[in-house]
Design a protein around this motif. Structure first.
Motif, PDB file in Angstrom:
ATOM      1  N   ASN A 318       1.029  -1.258   0.290  1.00 27.79           N
ATOM      2  CA  ASN A 318       0.064  -0.155   0.074  1.00 27.79           C
ATOM      3  C   ASN A 318       0.465   0.991   0.116  1.00 27.79           C
ATOM      4  OD1 ASN A 318       1.340   0.441   2.375  1.00 27.79           O
ATOM      5  ND2 ASN A 318      -1.228  -0.370   3.758  1.00 27.79           N
ATOM      6  N   ALA A 319       2.196   1.296  -0.611  1.00 27.54           N
ATOM      7  CA  ALA A 319       2.950   1.951   0.004  1.00 27.54           C
ATOM      8  C   ALA A 319       2.780   3.494  -1.164  1.00 27.54           C
ATOM      9  CB  ALA A 319       4.427   1.860  -0.575  1.00 27.54           C
ATOM     10  N   LYS A 320       2.240   2.948  -2.527  1.00 28.67           N
ATOM     11  CA  LYS A 320       2.255   4.123  -3.387  1.00 28.67           C
ATOM     12  C   LYS A 320       0.622   5.080  -2.731  1.00 28.67           C
ATOM     13  CE  LYS A 320       0.714   4.548  -8.196  1.00 28.67           C
ATOM     14  NZ  LYS A 320       0.882   4.345  -9.265  1.00 28.67           N
ATOM     15  N   ALA A 321      -0.375   4.364  -2.298  1.00 30.73           N
ATOM     16  CA  ALA A 321      -0.892   4.944  -2.015  1.00 30.73           C
ATOM     17  C   ALA A 321      -1.477   5.788  -1.271  1.00 30.73           C
ATOM     18  CB  ALA A 321      -2.362   4.030  -1.602  1.00 30.73           C
ATOM     19  N   ARG A 322      -0.380   4.988   0.286  1.00 27.74           N
ATOM     20  CA  ARG A 322      -0.258   5.505   1.329  1.00 27.74           C
ATOM     21  C   ARG A 322       0.338   6.880   0.887  1.00 27.74           C
ATOM     22  NH1 ARG A 322       2.662   1.704   5.876  1.00 27.74           N
ATOM     23  NH2 ARG A 322       2.162   4.046   7.145  1.00 27.74           N
ATOM     24  N   ALA A 323       1.930   7.354  -0.239  1.00 28.15           N
ATOM     25  CA  ALA A 323       2.229   8.735  -0.250  1.00 28.15           C
ATOM     26  C   ALA A 323       1.539   9.554  -0.749  1.00 28.15           C
ATOM     27  CB  ALA A 323       2.970   8.403  -1.097  1.00 28.15           C
ATOM     28  N   ALA A 324       0.385   9.313  -1.733  1.00 26.58           N
ATOM     29  CA  ALA A 324      -0.992   9.510  -1.555  1.00 26.58           C
ATOM     30  C   ALA A 324      -1.370  10.283  -1.175  1.00 26.58           C
ATOM     31  CB  ALA A 324      -1.550   8.993  -3.614  1.00 26.58           C
ATOM     32  N   GLY A 325      -1.915   9.879   0.273  1.00 27.21           N
ATOM     33  CA  GLY A 325      -3.035  10.058   0.960  1.00 27.21           C
ATOM     34  C   GLY A 325      -4.008   9.636   1.654  1.00 27.21           C
ATOM     35  N   LEU A 326      -3.535   8.163   1.126  1.00 26.37           N
ATOM     36  CA  LEU A 326      -4.825   6.970   2.315  1.00 26.37           C
ATOM     37  C   LEU A 326      -4.263   7.309   3.532  1.00 26.37           C
ATOM     38  CD1 LEU A 326      -6.564   4.528   2.216  1.00 26.37           C
ATOM     39  CD2 LEU A 326      -5.085   3.271   1.908  1.00 26.37           C
ATOM     40  N   ARG A 327      -4.960   7.204   4.734  1.00 27.76           N
ATOM     41  CA  ARG A 327      -4.586   7.283   5.692  1.00 27.76           C
ATOM     42  C   ARG A 327      -6.154   5.806   5.929  1.00 27.76           C
ATOM     43  NH1 ARG A 327      -1.478   9.736   4.268  1.00 27.76           N
ATOM     44  NH2 ARG A 327      -0.937  11.271   4.773  1.00 27.76           N
ATOM     45  N   PHE A 328      -5.875   5.304   7.847  1.00 26.55           N
ATOM     46  CA  PHE A 328      -6.709   4.174   7.768  1.00 26.55           C
ATOM     47  C   PHE A 328      -7.220   4.450   9.629  1.00 26.55           C
ATOM     48  CE2 PHE A 328      -2.931   3.138   5.436  1.00 26.55           C
ATOM     49  CZ  PHE A 328      -4.034   2.122   4.458  1.00 26.55           C
ATOM     50  N   ARG A 329      -8.053   4.681   9.679  1.00 25.49           N
ATOM     51  CA  ARG A 329      -8.654   4.546  11.160  1.00 25.49           C
ATOM     52  C   ARG A 329      -8.396   2.848  11.363  1.00 25.49           C
ATOM     53  NH1 ARG A 329     -13.057   6.466   7.783  1.00 25.49           N
ATOM     54  NH2 ARG A 329     -13.943   7.897   9.225  1.00 25.49           N
ATOM     55  N   ALA A 330      -8.295   3.529  13.154  1.00 27.63           N
ATOM     56  CA  ALA A 330      -7.731   2.010  13.648  1.00 27.63           C
ATOM     57  C   ALA A 330      -8.394   0.791  14.077  1.00 27.63           C
ATOM     58  CB  ALA A 330      -8.450   2.497  15.306  1.00 27.63           C
ATOM     59  N   ILE A 331      -8.119  -0.068  13.559  1.00 26.51           N
ATOM     60  CA  ILE A 331      -8.623  -1.687  13.743  1.00 26.51           C
ATOM     61  C   ILE A 331      -9.810  -2.146  14.424  1.00 26.51           C
ATOM     62  CG2 ILE A 331      -7.059  -2.609  14.813  1.00 26.51           C
ATOM     63  CD1 ILE A 331      -8.104  -4.303  11.659  1.00 26.51           C
ATOM     64  N   GLU A 332      -9.807  -1.091  16.049  1.00 27.31           N
ATOM     65  CA  GLU A 332     -10.609  -1.733  16.697  1.00 27.31           C
ATOM     66  C   GLU A 332     -12.473  -1.703  16.069  1.00 27.31           C
ATOM     67  OE1 GLU A 332      -6.647  -1.498  19.367  1.00 27.31           O
ATOM     68  OE2 GLU A 332      -7.241  -0.543  17.615  1.00 27.31           O
ATOM     69  N   GLU A 333     -11.865   0.415  15.784  1.00 22.61           N
ATOM     70  CA  GLU A 333     -12.686   0.827  15.554  1.00 22.61           C
ATOM     71  C   GLU A 333     -13.721   0.708  14.085  1.00 22.61           C
ATOM     72  OE1 GLU A 333     -14.010   5.486  13.351  1.00 22.61           O
ATOM     73  OE2 GLU A 333     -11.997   5.099  13.973  1.00 22.61           O
ATOM     74  N   THR A 334     -13.082   0.178  13.059  1.00 25.24           N
ATOM     75  CA  THR A 334     -13.449  -1.158  12.068  1.00 25.24           C
ATOM     76  C   THR A 334     -14.656  -1.935  12.413  1.00 25.24           C
ATOM     77  OG1 THR A 334     -11.496  -0.227  10.472  1.00 25.24           O
ATOM     78  CG2 THR A 334     -13.139  -2.643  10.083  1.00 25.24           C
ATOM     79  N   ILE A 335     -13.404  -2.694  13.266  1.00 25.41           N
ATOM     80  CA  ILE A 335     -14.230  -4.476  14.152  1.00 25.41           C
ATOM     81  C   ILE A 335     -15.948  -3.526  14.562  1.00 25.41           C
ATOM     82  CG2 ILE A 335     -13.594  -5.999  16.071  1.00 25.41           C
ATOM     83  CD1 ILE A 335     -11.006  -5.751  15.150  1.00 25.41           C
TER      84      ILE A 335
END
Length: 378
Positions: A318-335
């Motif tokens: 996911n390196a390319k997307a992260r460099a372009a601005g991809l961000r992630f919620r905490a895994i606990e929030e998704t669950i």
């Protein structure tokens, strides 16, 4: 029985106190086109799972959204949004003629499943939209036995024969990856530098269509002895549906061209880590037992493909997307969002096994007995 709204709010408050959650990260300021105005976004589909999340992300950032679909799934969603009725199939419901008078800054194609239909939509919209963003899948990769495939990895060929179904849903997994790859090629051929391709991994979070994303949380919440394949070290990948939606809108705003693996979380996640997070979210005291091997009966467990057979499926770069601005919620929030949404939609008595998800109680008991016999013999 599914939860009513009052019980849902009570449950959410209780879980919020018990769960270990990182704060939701803000999207940041609205980004618009070079004119400084909100974007005009056409969404093909828009009412199933990822669709509503994309529409909500776009509206929250001030963009104007038009939905094009058959009007059959969740027709009451987004009452203030412009709706155009039609069909990706040219000989049904007037085809895509409703789009002929429109003009958009960005088209987001959420239901690109058949090359013939994608060819038609890209040709129709080539001069009617500035950018065409297609949601594809990491299932396009030809070689899933190699760890860490990036956007340059080889993709599957299109099957010689496959069935086109009217509901424009995934179906026919044997040809799915090849069809997605063929659709990517069409979009890039027609739009060139104006094409954006997103390849998500397994998408989780509230709104999950079949309940599979809530399987492990529900199983851990039920308690007892919980059997899992392997030793817990196998990696797995998943991404919150809202994170995919946010990045899709961001990609349109920033006119990101090319292909992006939209895979999460940010860092490598083992199955053991995921199970521990799910246990924290539901306050589980279940006894987790790792089987050691990976029998055929456990191949279909959510988020637990046999890593030794398909390491690429759980480690897409996911390196390319992260460099372009991809961000992630905490895994606990998704669950948590997935589990709460599942309980509201289906209730605590939902039979996962009857729905073709996971193991039945009898299957799990038999596998547990086998694991115990092997441990005793050793």
């Amino acid at each position: 029985m599914p939860l009513d709204r009052r019980r849902f709010l009570q449950l959410g408050a209780a879980l919020a106190g018990a769960a270990v959650l990182a704060p939701a990260r803000a999207l940041g300021p609205t980004l618009a086109g070079p004119t400084g105005r909100p974007l005009k976004i056409l969404v093909l589909g828009g009412t199933r799972y990822l669709g509503p999340a994309v529409v909500e992300a776009a509206l929250s950032r001030g963009h104007a959204v038009t939905l094009f679909n058959r009007g059959m799934t969740a027709p009451d969603l987004f009452p203030g949004v412009t709706r155009l009725r039609g069909n990706r199939y040219p000989d049904r419901d007037g085809g895509m003629t409703a789009l002929e008078g429109g003009r958009w800054d960005l088209t987001i194609d959420l239901c690109a499943y058949y090359p013939r239909l994608v060819e038609a939509s890209t040709r129709l919209l080539a001069d009617r939209t500035d950018r065409y963003l297609m949601v594809s899948s990491v299932s396009v990769f030809r070689d899933l036995k190699t760890e860490g495939p990036d956007e340059t990895a080889a993709v599957l060929p299109l099957a010689e024969t496959f069935e086109e179904l009217p509901d424009l849903y995934e179906n026919d997994w044997k040809t799915y990856g090849g069809r997605k790859a063929a659709n990517e090629a069409i979009v890039q051929r027609v739009f060139g530098a104006r094409a954006t391709i997103l390849r998500p991994c397994s998408i989780c979070g509230g709104g999950n269509n079949d309940g599979s994303g809530a399987y492990w949380a529900a199983r851990l919440q039920r308690g007892g002895r919980v059997l899992l394949p392997g030793d817990g070290s196998d990696p797995t990948q998943l991404i919150d549906v809202r994170d995919v939606a946010d990045f899709a809108v961001l990609a349109g705003e920033r006119k990101l061209a090319g292909i992006y693996n939209v895979a999460g979380p940010a860092e490598r996640l083992s199955l053991r880590d995921y199970i521990a997070a799910a246990g924290r979210v539901v306050g589980s005291r279940a006894e987790v037992i790792w089987k050691g091997d990976f029998p055929r009966a456990m191949y279909g467990l959510p988020l637990a493909p046999p890593y030794a057979a398909v390491p690429g499926f759980a480690t897409a770069s996911n390196a390319k997307a992260r460099a372009a601005g991809l961000r992630f919620r905490a895994i606990e929030e998704t669950i948590r969002s997935n589990w709460l949404d599942h309980r509201v939609r289906r209730g605590d008595a939902f039979d996962f096994a009857a729905a073709g998800i996971g193991l039945s109680a009898d299957q799990e008991a038999a596998l547990l007995a086998g694991a115990e016999e092997r441990t005793a013999a050793s």
